[in-house]
Design a protein around this motif. Structure first.
Motif, mmCIF file in Angstrom:
data_model
loop_
_atom_site.group_PDB
_atom_site.id
_atom_site.type_symbol
_atom_site.label_atom_id
_atom_site.label_comp_id
_atom_site.label_asym_id
_atom_site.label_seq_id
_atom_site.Cartn_x
_atom_site.Cartn_y
_atom_site.Cartn_z
ATOM 1 N N VAL A 156 0.768 -1.220 -0.105
ATOM 2 C CA VAL A 156 0.193 -0.017 0.010
ATOM 3 C C VAL A 156 0.947 1.248 -0.177
ATOM 4 C CG1 VAL A 156 -1.784 1.226 1.199
ATOM 5 C CG2 VAL A 156 -1.859 -1.199 1.287
ATOM 6 N N GLN A 157 0.756 2.146 -0.786
ATOM 7 C CA GLN A 157 1.267 3.340 -0.902
ATOM 8 C C GLN A 157 0.417 4.572 -0.393
ATOM 9 O OE1 GLN A 157 1.224 1.740 -4.185
ATOM 10 N NE2 GLN A 157 3.023 0.430 -3.155
ATOM 11 N N LEU A 158 0.905 5.448 0.501
ATOM 12 C CA LEU A 158 0.308 6.449 1.040
ATOM 13 C C LEU A 158 0.826 7.854 1.018
ATOM 14 C CD1 LEU A 158 -0.103 4.577 4.732
ATOM 15 C CD2 LEU A 158 -1.741 4.524 2.723
ATOM 16 N N VAL A 159 -0.071 8.764 0.804
ATOM 17 C CA VAL A 159 0.285 10.386 0.605
ATOM 18 C C VAL A 159 -0.596 10.952 1.125
ATOM 19 C CG1 VAL A 159 0.543 12.062 -1.180
ATOM 20 C CG2 VAL A 159 1.211 9.572 -1.720
ATOM 21 N N GLU A 160 -0.020 11.611 2.259
ATOM 22 C CA GLU A 160 -0.698 12.660 3.216
ATOM 23 C C GLU A 160 -0.883 14.098 2.401
ATOM 24 O OE1 GLU A 160 2.046 10.282 5.862
ATOM 25 O OE2 GLU A 160 2.012 11.385 4.226
ATOM 26 N N SER A 161 -1.897 14.965 2.776
ATOM 27 C CA SER A 161 -1.752 16.118 2.402
ATOM 28 C C SER A 161 -2.784 17.037 3.219
ATOM 29 C CB SER A 161 -2.575 16.335 0.976
ATOM 30 O OG SER A 161 -3.967 15.733 1.187
ATOM 31 N N GLY A 162 -2.733 18.282 3.388
ATOM 32 C CA GLY A 162 -3.632 19.182 4.096
ATOM 33 C C GLY A 162 -2.912 19.870 5.248
ATOM 34 N N GLY A 163 -1.835 19.469 5.560
ATOM 35 C CA GLY A 163 -1.006 20.128 6.606
ATOM 36 C C GLY A 163 -0.868 21.621 6.414
ATOM 37 N N GLY B 294 -6.559 27.236 18.160
ATOM 38 C CA GLY B 294 -8.128 27.248 18.343
ATOM 39 C C GLY B 294 -8.595 27.002 16.813
ATOM 40 N N GLU B 295 -7.913 27.057 15.861
ATOM 41 C CA GLU B 295 -8.361 26.905 14.765
ATOM 42 C C GLU B 295 -8.299 25.345 14.341
ATOM 43 O OE1 GLU B 295 -7.340 30.797 12.080
ATOM 44 O OE2 GLU B 295 -6.237 29.287 11.835
ATOM 45 N N SER B 296 -8.904 25.180 12.924
ATOM 46 C CA SER B 296 -9.123 23.486 12.722
ATOM 47 C C SER B 296 -8.327 23.361 11.461
ATOM 48 C CB SER B 296 -10.462 23.443 12.187
ATOM 49 O OG SER B 296 -11.477 23.521 13.515
ATOM 50 N N LEU B 297 -8.255 22.001 11.039
ATOM 51 C CA LEU B 297 -7.264 21.436 9.951
ATOM 52 C C LEU B 297 -7.702 20.313 9.627
ATOM 53 C CD1 LEU B 297 -5.320 23.227 8.263
ATOM 54 C CD2 LEU B 297 -3.308 21.705 9.596
ATOM 55 N N LYS B 298 -7.888 19.723 8.492
ATOM 56 C CA LYS B 298 -8.432 18.555 8.095
ATOM 57 C C LYS B 298 -7.103 17.721 7.181
ATOM 58 C CE LYS B 298 -12.101 15.894 6.315
ATOM 59 N NZ LYS B 298 -13.537 15.850 5.891
ATOM 60 N N LEU B 299 -6.644 16.650 7.508
ATOM 61 C CA LEU B 299 -5.758 15.889 6.798
ATOM 62 C C LEU B 299 -6.238 14.929 6.175
ATOM 63 C CD1 LEU B 299 -2.797 15.865 9.483
ATOM 64 C CD2 LEU B 299 -3.302 17.689 7.982
ATOM 65 N N SER B 300 -5.703 14.578 4.860
ATOM 66 C CA SER B 300 -6.261 13.450 4.052
ATOM 67 C C SER B 300 -4.952 12.603 3.883
ATOM 68 C CB SER B 300 -6.762 13.802 2.617
ATOM 69 O OG SER B 300 -7.741 14.770 3.136
ATOM 70 N N THR C 105 1.552 20.865 17.177
ATOM 71 C CA THR C 105 2.591 20.727 16.172
ATOM 72 C C THR C 105 3.561 19.688 16.062
ATOM 73 O OG1 THR C 105 2.769 23.459 16.517
ATOM 74 C CG2 THR C 105 4.607 22.344 15.255
ATOM 75 N N ALA C 106 3.557 19.263 14.713
ATOM 76 C CA ALA C 106 4.274 18.065 14.588
ATOM 77 C C ALA C 106 4.291 17.832 13.230
ATOM 78 C CB ALA C 106 3.811 16.751 15.374
ATOM 79 N N THR D 195 3.094 15.085 6.846
ATOM 80 C CA THR D 195 2.661 16.312 6.247
ATOM 81 C C THR D 195 2.723 17.200 7.577
ATOM 82 O OG1 THR D 195 1.058 17.781 5.308
ATOM 83 C CG2 THR D 195 0.269 15.983 6.727
ATOM 84 N N GLN D 196 3.578 18.329 7.411
ATOM 85 C CA GLN D 196 3.807 19.299 8.609
ATOM 86 C C GLN D 196 2.555 20.208 8.890
ATOM 87 O OE1 GLN D 196 6.976 19.900 10.425
ATOM 88 N NE2 GLN D 196 5.491 20.689 11.818
ATOM 89 N N VAL D 197 2.137 20.092 10.470
ATOM 90 C CA VAL D 197 1.149 20.828 11.113
ATOM 91 C C VAL D 197 1.961 21.898 12.105
ATOM 92 C CG1 VAL D 197 -0.645 20.971 12.388
ATOM 93 C CG2 VAL D 197 -0.761 19.268 10.599
ATOM 94 N N THR D 198 1.765 23.130 11.772
ATOM 95 C CA THR D 198 2.319 24.142 12.833
ATOM 96 C C THR D 198 1.108 24.850 13.279
ATOM 97 O OG1 THR D 198 4.383 24.253 11.462
ATOM 98 C CG2 THR D 198 3.924 25.795 13.149
ATOM 99 N N VAL D 199 1.182 24.815 14.604
ATOM 100 C CA VAL D 199 0.041 25.743 15.283
ATOM 101 C C VAL D 199 0.798 26.817 15.891
ATOM 102 C CG1 VAL D 199 -1.971 25.829 16.893
ATOM 103 C CG2 VAL D 199 -1.372 23.521 15.855
ATOM 104 N N SER D 200 0.343 28.177 15.561
ATOM 105 C CA SER D 200 1.148 29.390 15.867
ATOM 106 C C SER D 200 0.584 30.132 17.144
ATOM 107 C CB SER D 200 1.405 30.185 14.861
ATOM 108 O OG SER D 200 1.911 31.310 15.346
#
Length: 124
Positions: A2-9, A15-21, A91-92, A118-123
């Protein structure tokens, strides 16, 4: 395999939201469990959530339970992680992972296949 590709970071405020795929390809005709892990600089890879093939069994890490929701659309071969009320400690680099079977593991060693992250940064 299985090959996996993340996106959405990305970069968000507290307090905001984010959706990863996470899009899967390859040998996806068999049942496979999906999971999300994350890794912050200097820290070990941390379990975030796992979701069974049928979607009937979900488990979340203590630090995200109640704020994050994992879902999957098997027809689209895509898994999602909806992240609400984000905090700086979220953040990670977020990784999706997969292994064949019905139920997942809370440990990275329980998964054979990984995305690139995929990088997620919460500032603040």
């Amino acid at each position: 395999q299985v090959q996996l590709v993340e996106s959405g970071g990305g970069l968000v405020q507290i307090g905001e939201s984010l959706k990863l795929s996470c899009a899967a390809s390859g040998r996806t005709s068999s049942s496979y469990v999906m999971a999300w892990f994350r890794q912050a600089p200097g820290k070990e890879r941390e379990f975030v959530s796992t979701l069974s093939w049928s979607g009937g069994a979900t488990y979340y890490g203590d630090s995200v339970r109640g704020r994050f929701t994992m879902s999957r659309d098997n027809a689209k071969k895509t898994t999602y992680l909806q992240m609400n009320s984000l905090k700086p400690e979220d953040t990670a680099v977020y990784y999706c992972a997969a292994t064949y079977g019905e139920l997942g593991s809370l440990f990275p060693g329980g998964y054979e296949y990984w995305g690139q992250g995929t990088q997620v940064t919460v500032s603040s």
